[in-house]
Design a protein around this motif. Structure first.
Motif, PDB file in Angstrom:
ATOM      1  N   ASP A  20       0.804  -1.209   0.012  1.00 12.27           N
ATOM      2  CA  ASP A  20      -0.247  -0.063  -0.025  1.00 12.27           C
ATOM      3  C   ASP A  20       0.910   1.351  -0.001  1.00 12.27           C
ATOM      4  N   LEU A  21       0.513   2.325  -0.612  1.00 13.35           N
ATOM      5  CA  LEU A  21       0.920   3.507  -0.596  1.00 13.35           C
ATOM      6  C   LEU A  21       0.154   4.522   0.007  1.00 13.35           C
ATOM      7  N   VAL A  33       4.201   9.346   0.016  1.00 11.41           N
ATOM      8  CA  VAL A  33       4.706   9.795   1.400  1.00 11.41           C
ATOM      9  C   VAL A  33       5.168   8.572   2.039  1.00 11.41           C
ATOM     10  N   GLN A  34       4.318   7.440   2.016  1.00 11.60           N
ATOM     11  CA  GLN A  34       4.643   6.171   2.934  1.00 11.60           C
ATOM     12  C   GLN A  34       4.371   4.862   1.991  1.00 11.60           C
ATOM     13  N   LEU A  35       5.386   3.875   2.027  1.00 10.97           N
ATOM     14  CA  LEU A  35       5.451   2.679   1.395  1.00 10.97           C
ATOM     15  C   LEU A  35       5.313   1.794   2.437  1.00 10.97           C
ATOM     16  N   ALA A  36       4.432   0.766   2.230  1.00 13.28           N
ATOM     17  CA  ALA A  36       4.564  -0.419   3.377  1.00 13.28           C
ATOM     18  C   ALA A  36       4.242  -1.541   2.646  1.00 13.28           C
ATOM     19  N   ALA A  37       4.758  -2.678   3.191  1.00 10.57           N
ATOM     20  CA  ALA A  37       4.681  -3.911   2.531  1.00 10.57           C
ATOM     21  C   ALA A  37       4.664  -5.102   3.617  1.00 10.57           C
ATOM     22  N   VAL A  38       3.793  -6.377   3.451  1.00 11.40           N
ATOM     23  CA  VAL A  38       4.087  -7.161   4.625  1.00 11.40           C
ATOM     24  C   VAL A  38       3.856  -8.742   3.946  1.00 11.40           C
ATOM     25  N   SER A  39       4.265  -9.557   4.303  1.00 12.17           N
ATOM     26  CA  SER A  39       4.126 -10.912   3.944  1.00 12.17           C
ATOM     27  C   SER A  39       4.568 -11.666   5.227  1.00 12.17           C
ATOM     28  N   GLY A  40       3.393 -12.364   5.715  1.00 12.00           N
ATOM     29  CA  GLY A  40       3.605 -13.025   6.957  1.00 12.00           C
ATOM     30  C   GLY A  40       4.028 -11.996   8.039  1.00 12.00           C
ATOM     31  N   ALA A  92      14.145  -4.915  -2.939  1.00 13.48           N
ATOM     32  CA  ALA A  92      14.960  -5.891  -2.353  1.00 13.48           C
ATOM     33  C   ALA A  92      14.048  -6.788  -1.365  1.00 13.48           C
ATOM     34  N   PHE A  93      13.000  -6.083  -0.693  1.00 21.56           N
ATOM     35  CA  PHE A  93      11.975  -6.958   0.080  1.00 21.56           C
ATOM     36  C   PHE A  93      11.370  -7.915  -0.789  1.00 21.56           C
ATOM     37  N   LEU A  94      11.090  -7.619  -2.102  1.00 21.26           N
ATOM     38  CA  LEU A  94      10.392  -8.388  -2.981  1.00 21.26           C
ATOM     39  C   LEU A  94      11.388  -9.494  -3.387  1.00 21.26           C
ATOM     40  N   GLN A  95      12.572  -9.418  -3.710  1.00 23.53           N
ATOM     41  CA  GLN A  95      13.543 -10.345  -3.883  1.00 23.53           C
ATOM     42  C   GLN A  95      13.846 -11.555  -3.071  1.00 23.53           C
ATOM     43  N   MET A  96      13.612 -10.889  -1.765  1.00 21.60           N
ATOM     44  CA  MET A  96      13.822 -11.991  -0.556  1.00 21.60           C
ATOM     45  C   MET A  96      12.767 -12.960  -0.743  1.00 21.60           C
ATOM     46  N   LEU A  97      11.589 -12.859  -1.243  1.00 24.14           N
ATOM     47  CA  LEU A  97      10.464 -13.463  -1.096  1.00 24.14           C
ATOM     48  C   LEU A  97      10.318 -14.432  -2.535  1.00 24.14           C
ATOM     49  N   ARG A  98      11.317 -13.967  -3.600  1.00 25.33           N
ATOM     50  CA  ARG A  98      11.407 -15.054  -4.592  1.00 25.33           C
ATOM     51  C   ARG A  98      10.449 -14.726  -5.470  1.00 25.33           C
ATOM     52  N   ARG A  99      10.013 -13.652  -6.184  1.00 28.40           N
ATOM     53  CA  ARG A  99       9.019 -13.408  -6.938  1.00 28.40           C
ATOM     54  C   ARG A  99       7.387 -13.763  -6.556  1.00 28.40           C
ATOM     55  N   PRO A 100       7.248 -12.863  -5.443  1.00 23.75           N
ATOM     56  CA  PRO A 100       5.979 -13.154  -4.962  1.00 23.75           C
ATOM     57  C   PRO A 100       4.893 -12.305  -5.826  1.00 23.75           C
ATOM     58  N   LEU A 101       3.660 -12.629  -5.473  1.00 26.28           N
ATOM     59  CA  LEU A 101       2.400 -11.875  -6.186  1.00 26.28           C
ATOM     60  C   LEU A 101       2.306 -10.564  -5.359  1.00 26.28           C
ATOM     61  N   VAL A 102       2.111  -9.562  -5.851  1.00 23.79           N
ATOM     62  CA  VAL A 102       1.795  -8.216  -5.154  1.00 23.79           C
ATOM     63  C   VAL A 102       0.462  -7.966  -5.055  1.00 23.79           C
ATOM     64  N   ILE A 103      -0.020  -7.908  -3.917  1.00 20.40           N
ATOM     65  CA  ILE A 103      -1.599  -7.776  -3.585  1.00 20.40           C
ATOM     66  C   ILE A 103      -1.796  -6.499  -2.800  1.00 20.40           C
ATOM     67  N   GLY A 104      -2.741  -5.666  -3.535  1.00 19.17           N
ATOM     68  CA  GLY A 104      -3.483  -4.390  -2.781  1.00 19.17           C
ATOM     69  C   GLY A 104      -4.695  -4.258  -3.157  1.00 19.17           C
ATOM     70  N   ASP A 111      -2.617   2.812  -6.784  1.00 19.74           N
ATOM     71  CA  ASP A 111      -1.167   2.673  -6.512  1.00 19.74           C
ATOM     72  C   ASP A 111      -0.154   2.068  -7.671  1.00 19.74           C
ATOM     73  N   CYS A 112      -0.593   1.208  -8.274  1.00 22.12           N
ATOM     74  CA  CYS A 112       0.299   0.593  -9.328  1.00 22.12           C
ATOM     75  C   CYS A 112       0.651   1.671 -10.335  1.00 22.12           C
ATOM     76  N   PRO A 113      -0.158   2.467 -10.951  1.00 21.72           N
ATOM     77  CA  PRO A 113       0.166   3.531 -12.142  1.00 21.72           C
ATOM     78  C   PRO A 113       1.031   4.348 -11.312  1.00 21.72           C
ATOM     79  N   LEU A 114       0.999   4.796 -10.261  1.00 22.93           N
ATOM     80  CA  LEU A 114       1.861   5.650  -9.532  1.00 22.93           C
ATOM     81  C   LEU A 114       3.199   5.032  -9.075  1.00 22.93           C
TER      82      LEU A 114
END
Length: 243
Positions: A20-21, A33-40, A92-104, A111-114
């Motif tokens: 999310d942004l 202004v803010q970027l956040a991501a979570v996986s587990g 780098a966060f995404l790479q750590m999770l080996r090509r994840p699916l990004v959900i929002g 968010d994605c166009p921005l």
């Protein structure tokens, strides 16, 4: 970046990252202004001083203010990074999770166009695209899955309230992604449904080719959701429902 030894969320061996942004406004020229991501239990939460003024409505909703090139959230000074640092850390966060699916939620239209625009500006789009397997927007996904529920609104905070039974601190990107992760574990969309809603930065402007599901995908009761239990213990509740 906050991480732990536990794995990220997976579905059919596909890692999921909830993203999310928070931005300076809702127009096409707004800034992050803010970027956040979570996986587990893995999470990322970064702030950046925007390159344009905060719109009054956005400042009121999010609590962000910029004063003398410093960013404040609800009058508290927050540590910021450059936009490039934020995007590199996200990749780098995404790479750590080996090509994840990004959900929002509502990411296909907002968010994605921005994100694509700033990735292009900083010549990071190729790195991002190689780090993910695609994106899924839970707004049309929820509309398809819950079309017979008679819901008045498919805003994320309303879905969380209806399906999980809580209010949370919406318009804070980290709280939003934590809540969305819990919501997704309750919705439990099938791999086929996720595939139909999948898009990339290159295809996000195309009209979604989504057909109605042949049968309603049942929702998992909140009491049975491990992710929801984690959210209930760590998530913040508000006394009043968000609008």
């Amino acid at each position: 970046m906050q991480t732990s030894d536990s794995d990220g969320v997976e579905t059919s061996q596909q890692s999921l990252v909830f993203f999310d942004l928070e931005t300076t406004g809702l127009d096409k020229s707004c800034e992050i202004v803010q970027l956040a991501a979570v996986s587990g239990s893995h999470s990322l939460n970064l702030y950046v001083i925007p390159r344009c003024r905060m719109q009054r409505g956005a400042a009121k909703v999010t609590g962000f203010r910029v004063r003398r090139q410093r960013l404040y959230l609800h009058r508290q000074l927050v540590h910021t990074n450059s936009l490039r640092e934020v995007l590199v850390s996200f990749i780098a966060f995404l790479q750590m999770l080996r090509r994840p699916l990004v959900i929002g939620h509502n990411i296909r239209c907002f968010d994605c166009p921005l994100l694509a625009r700033v990735l292009d500006e900083l010549d990071l789009r190729a790195e991002f695209e190689s780090a993910v397997s695609g994106c899924v927007d839970t707004l049309p996904l929820a509309r398809e899955m819950l079309k017979d529920r008679g819901l008045q609104s498919f805003r994320q905070e309303n879905l969380v309230r209806e399906l999980l039974g809580v209010n949370y601190k919406a318009h804070d990107a980290l709280e939003d992604v934590r809540a969305l992760q819990a919501l997704f574990s309750v919705l439990q969309p099938t791999p086929e449904l996720i595939c139909r809603h999948r898009f990339t930065l290159d295809t996000m402007k195309n009209k979604p080719a989504v057909k109605a599901a042949k049968s309603e995908v049942p929702c998992k009761p909140p009491g049975q959701s491990t992710l929801w239990e984690k959210f209930r213990l760590t998530g913040k509740k508000e006394d009043e429902a968000t609008s």
